[in-house]
Design a protein around this motif. Structure first.
Motif, PDB file in Angstrom:
ATOM      1  N   ILE A  73      -6.745   4.627  -6.020  1.00 42.00           N
ATOM      2  CA  ILE A  73      -7.946   5.616  -5.588  1.00 42.00           C
ATOM      3  C   ILE A  73      -7.287   7.015  -5.203  1.00 42.00           C
ATOM      4  O   ILE A  73      -6.129   6.823  -4.811  1.00 42.00           O
ATOM      5  N   THR A  74      -8.082   7.897  -5.452  1.00 40.19           N
ATOM      6  CA  THR A  74      -7.824   9.252  -5.167  1.00 40.19           C
ATOM      7  C   THR A  74      -9.101   9.381  -4.144  1.00 40.19           C
ATOM      8  O   THR A  74      -9.961   9.574  -4.377  1.00 40.19           O
ATOM      9  N   LEU A  75      -8.213   9.775  -3.111  1.00 40.13           N
ATOM     10  CA  LEU A  75      -9.082  10.352  -1.820  1.00 40.13           C
ATOM     11  C   LEU A  75      -9.207  11.808  -2.060  1.00 40.13           C
ATOM     12  O   LEU A  75      -8.324  12.668  -1.925  1.00 40.13           O
ATOM     13  N   SER A  76     -10.485  12.273  -1.922  1.00 40.62           N
ATOM     14  CA  SER A  76     -10.628  13.813  -2.093  1.00 40.62           C
ATOM     15  C   SER A  76     -11.555  14.252  -0.869  1.00 40.62           C
ATOM     16  O   SER A  76     -11.912  13.538   0.109  1.00 40.62           O
ATOM     17  N   ASP A  77     -11.865  15.753  -0.862  1.00 42.42           N
ATOM     18  CA  ASP A  77     -12.466  16.288   0.086  1.00 42.42           C
ATOM     19  C   ASP A  77     -11.737  16.144   1.269  1.00 42.42           C
ATOM     20  O   ASP A  77     -12.278  15.995   2.595  1.00 42.42           O
ATOM     21  N   LEU A  78     -10.470  16.266   1.278  1.00 46.25           N
ATOM     22  CA  LEU A  78      -9.677  16.051   2.679  1.00 46.25           C
ATOM     23  C   LEU A  78      -9.513  17.397   3.210  1.00 46.25           C
ATOM     24  O   LEU A  78      -9.507  18.497   2.443  1.00 46.25           O
ATOM     25  N   LEU A 103       0.912  -1.201   0.147  1.00 47.96           N
ATOM     26  CA  LEU A 103      -0.182   0.087  -0.206  1.00 47.96           C
ATOM     27  C   LEU A 103       0.789   1.426   0.081  1.00 47.96           C
ATOM     28  O   LEU A 103       1.832   1.574   0.821  1.00 47.96           O
ATOM     29  N   THR A 104       0.974   2.054  -0.923  1.00 45.37           N
ATOM     30  CA  THR A 104       1.514   3.258  -1.308  1.00 45.37           C
ATOM     31  C   THR A 104       0.863   4.666  -1.356  1.00 45.37           C
ATOM     32  O   THR A 104      -0.354   4.514  -1.978  1.00 45.37           O
ATOM     33  N   VAL A 105       1.339   5.494  -0.526  1.00 41.93           N
ATOM     34  CA  VAL A 105       0.764   7.007  -1.067  1.00 41.93           C
ATOM     35  C   VAL A 105       1.590   7.430  -2.114  1.00 41.93           C
ATOM     36  O   VAL A 105       2.926   7.746  -2.112  1.00 41.93           O
ATOM     37  N   ASN A 106       0.741   7.684  -3.222  1.00 47.01           N
ATOM     38  CA  ASN A 106       1.608   8.232  -4.328  1.00 47.01           C
ATOM     39  C   ASN A 106       1.799   9.546  -4.360  1.00 47.01           C
ATOM     40  O   ASN A 106       2.723  10.212  -4.943  1.00 47.01           O
ATOM     41  N   SER A 107       0.871  10.475  -4.150  1.00 46.88           N
ATOM     42  CA  SER A 107       0.826  11.694  -3.961  1.00 46.88           C
ATOM     43  C   SER A 107      -0.335  12.441  -2.923  1.00 46.88           C
ATOM     44  O   SER A 107      -1.159  11.722  -2.758  1.00 46.88           O
ATOM     45  N   VAL A 108       0.169  13.634  -2.486  1.00 48.07           N
ATOM     46  CA  VAL A 108      -0.656  14.120  -1.424  1.00 48.07           C
ATOM     47  C   VAL A 108      -1.038  15.806  -1.904  1.00 48.07           C
ATOM     48  O   VAL A 108       0.013  16.129  -2.155  1.00 48.07           O
ATOM     49  N   ASP A 109      -2.117  16.032  -1.731  1.00 50.44           N
ATOM     50  CA  ASP A 109      -2.149  17.562  -2.078  1.00 50.44           C
ATOM     51  C   ASP A 109      -3.022  18.089  -0.904  1.00 50.44           C
ATOM     52  O   ASP A 109      -3.052  17.586   0.231  1.00 50.44           O
ATOM     53  N   THR A 110      -3.293  19.410  -0.877  1.00 46.65           N
ATOM     54  CA  THR A 110      -4.241  20.053   0.129  1.00 46.65           C
ATOM     55  C   THR A 110      -5.386  19.206   0.669  1.00 46.65           C
ATOM     56  O   THR A 110      -5.796  19.084   1.659  1.00 46.65           O
ATOM     57  N   THR A 111      -6.156  18.801  -0.431  1.00 48.66           N
ATOM     58  CA  THR A 111      -7.563  18.314  -0.140  1.00 48.66           C
ATOM     59  C   THR A 111      -7.544  16.835  -0.853  1.00 48.66           C
ATOM     60  O   THR A 111      -8.827  16.343  -0.798  1.00 48.66           O
ATOM     61  N   SER A 112      -6.606  16.454  -1.248  1.00 50.21           N
ATOM     62  CA  SER A 112      -6.971  15.032  -1.762  1.00 50.21           C
ATOM     63  C   SER A 112      -5.503  14.576  -1.662  1.00 50.21           C
ATOM     64  O   SER A 112      -4.557  14.827  -1.425  1.00 50.21           O
ATOM     65  N   ALA A 113      -5.504  13.055  -1.874  1.00 50.06           N
ATOM     66  CA  ALA A 113      -4.345  12.215  -1.946  1.00 50.06           C
ATOM     67  C   ALA A 113      -4.408  10.834  -2.794  1.00 50.06           C
ATOM     68  O   ALA A 113      -5.569  10.348  -2.907  1.00 50.06           O
ATOM     69  N   ALA A 114      -3.527  10.525  -3.553  1.00 50.73           N
ATOM     70  CA  ALA A 114      -3.564   9.126  -4.231  1.00 50.73           C
ATOM     71  C   ALA A 114      -2.856   8.104  -3.750  1.00 50.73           C
ATOM     72  O   ALA A 114      -1.536   8.293  -3.380  1.00 50.73           O
ATOM     73  N   VAL A 115      -3.647   6.828  -3.429  1.00 48.10           N
ATOM     74  CA  VAL A 115      -2.927   5.883  -2.843  1.00 48.10           C
ATOM     75  C   VAL A 115      -3.075   4.848  -3.969  1.00 48.10           C
ATOM     76  O   VAL A 115      -4.143   4.718  -4.603  1.00 48.10           O
TER      77      VAL A 115
END
Length: 558
Positions: free
Chosen positions: A485-490, A437-449
């Motif tokens: 998956i990209t997690l949004s609305d963070l 399980l890898t965190v590929n990218s993190v933004d201010t309100t989203s992240a891609a794992v």
């Protein structure tokens, strides 16, 4: 003799002389007109003379006669025994013949036949070649040497009819018996019937007649010995000797011997009371044993019994018979039963992993002294079972397929190979978890794992469940068939816990794999120098997007 006429007043007497040929005369005198001559020889002719004698000795002429003494007949003619074709008769020697040579003439015949004549010097004779069941007239007389005979003495006898031949017991039941016999030889043309008598000890005989050569005796008592006699009876009522046999009626056996229940160390058996025994005292004898052991025997008045102290997993032969008060027993009815092998107790799934599972059980009661082991079988649908054995009370099943339901059975196995009933359970192996399980990218309100597919699931339908939350909030849960998956609305600048698990079609989930990520805090926007003087300067910036609802402040360093 008569007195001579005219001698009424005259004194006189008589002189008697007698002799047999070749002997001197014997002379007697008497005043009487009669005399008894003694000491004569039997069967002998005597000349006798008598004359009148006056007182002066003058004698008249002699008058004479002759006489022959009687020959004494045999005495007490007796029929000693009578058989079918012979008879023995005897008699006593007549008195007065001790010194006289003599013999006896015997004559016998049945009506309408010529007499048979024979002689004997003894006082008995056996008459042979007689006809069966026939009356004979028998005469015996004494015969002197000169051929003179005494008077006849006579008797009658009837030969016995021949007895029935080969009295057989053809069949015996509980309350009846059939007996048969053969017709006596020599009576083919003779009218006859048979007399049958039967009884048990202490009872009066039952008597019946038949013209047949067999009969069924009914209304007999069960388990009782009977004496049976049969004789031939002619039309004249003459009976043959009895022929006899004994028979014992059957004691009825218990009916419907049934094994009602079987446990590990006991068994219950029952049977029906034999018919017709409601008023008869009786009990039952039960015998049971396993091969190579002596039988155990019990008695009971009840039509059922529980057999105790049996060995588990062992075949027993069981017999039951009815026993009368006199000790007579019925035939045995038998059955077999096999005691139950106790099954393992409390089969439990202790742990389940991706490719293995641990199961355990308790030792069955009653096997502390018995050599045994356990057989374990497990399989998933559509495959052949894997079978293994162990002496332990637990086992780890390996090489299982992940996320698969398995049926598991365990049974007790004795040294002789006999098995208990199966105890069973099911288990489902855990699906394999996603890999890396890898965190590929993190933004201010989203992240891609992202993650890798588990290697065991190439042919298996599945998806992934993703859950993420920040402290103090409810998790957000979503699913995907993709490996990312990209997690949004963070929330910006917030640490999130992220978990992913594999989910099979049946809803089974793998273990969770987890990671954390922190969203980026947005930087101030459009930092401007508004003015500058000798000792101060004014700077400004725009609020970063996404922080409208978020308490925040700014840190300035110069």
């Amino acid at each position: 003799w008569s007195q001579p006429p005219g001698f009424d007043q005259t004194q006189h007497h008589y002189q008697i002389s007698y002799h047999c040929p070749g002997t001197e005369p014997h002379k007697y005198t008497t005043n009487s007109p009669s005399i008894t001559l003694p000491d004569l020889q039997c069967g002998t002719q005597y000349s006798v003379t008598v004359c009148t004698v006056m007182e002066n000795g003058m004698q008249s002429q002699q008058v004479s006669t002759t006489l022959t003494t009687v020959i004494p007949a045999p005495d007490q003619l007796t029929v000693n025994s009578v058989d079918t074709t012979s008879a023995a008769v005897s008699w006593s020697q007549p008195p007065g013949l001790d010194q006289t040579q003599h013999h006896y003439q015997i004559s016998y015949h049945c009506p309408g036949t010529e007499p048979h004549i024979t002689t004997a010097s003894s006082h008995s004779i056996t008459l042979s070649d007689l006809q069966r069941g026939t009356q004979y007239s028998v005469t015996v007389c004494t015969v002197l040497e000169n051929g003179k005979k005494s008077q006849l003495v006579s008797t009658t006898l009837t030969t016995a009819p021949p007895a029935p031949d080969q009295l057989n017991i053809d069949s015996v039941d509980t309350t009846s018996a059939t007996v048969s016999w053969s017709q006596p030889p020599g009576l083919d043309q003779t009218q006859l019937h048979y007399h049958i008598s039967y009884h048990c000890p202490g009872t009066e005989p039952h008597i019946i007649t038949t013209s047949s050569h067999s009969i069924t005796l009914s209304d007999l008592q069960r388990g009782t010995q009977y004496s049976v006699t049969v004789c031939t009876v002619l039309e004249n009522g003459m009976q043959s000797q009895l022929v006899s046999a004994t028979l014992t009626t059957i004691v009825p056996a218990p009916d419907q011997l049934t094994v009602d229940s079987v446990d590990t160390t006991s068994a219950a058996v029952s049977w029906s009371q034999p018919p017709g025994f409601d008023q008869t005292q009786h009990h039952y004898q039960i015998s049971y044993h396993c091969p190579g052991t002596e039988p155990h025997k019990y008695t009971t008045n009840s039509p059922s019994i529980t057999l105790p102290d049996l060995q588990c997993g062992t075949q027993y032969s069981v017999t039951v018979c009815t026993v009368m008060e006199n000790g007579m027993q019925s035939q045995q009815v038998s059955t077999t039963l096999t005691t139950v092998i106790p099954a393992p107790d409390q089969l439990t799934v202790d742990s389940v992993k991706n490719t293995s599972a641990a199961v355990s059980w308790s030792q069955p009661p009653g096997l502390d002294k018995t050599q045994h082991h356990y057989q374990i079988s497990y399989h998933c649908p559509g495959t052949e079972p894997h079978i293994t054995t162990t002496s332990s009370h637990s086992i780890t099943l390996s090489d299982l397929q992940g996320g698969t339901q398995y049926s598991v059975t365990v049974c007790t196995v004795l040294e002789n190979g006999k098995q208990s009933q199966l105890v069973s359970t099911t288990l489902t192996t855990v699906p394999p978890a996603p890999d890396q399980l890898t965190v590929n990218s993190v933004d201010t309100t989203s992240a891609a794992v992202s993650w890798n597919q588990p290697p065991e699931l190439d042919q298996t339908q599945h998806h992934y469940q993703i859950s993420y939350s920040c402290p103090g909030t409810e998790p957000h849960i979503t699913t995907t068939y993709s490996h990312s998956i990209t997690l949004s609305d963070l929330k910006p600048g917030t640490e999130y816990s992220v978990t992913v698990c594999t989910v099979l079609e049946n809803g089974k989930q793998s273990q969770l794999v987890s990671t954390t990520l922190t969203t980026i805090l947005p930087v101030p926007h459009q930092l401007n120098v508004d003015w500058v003087s000798i000792t101060s300067a004014a700077v400004s910036w725009s609020q970063p997007p996404g922080l409208d609802q978020t308490q925040h402040h700014y840190q300035i360093s110069y």
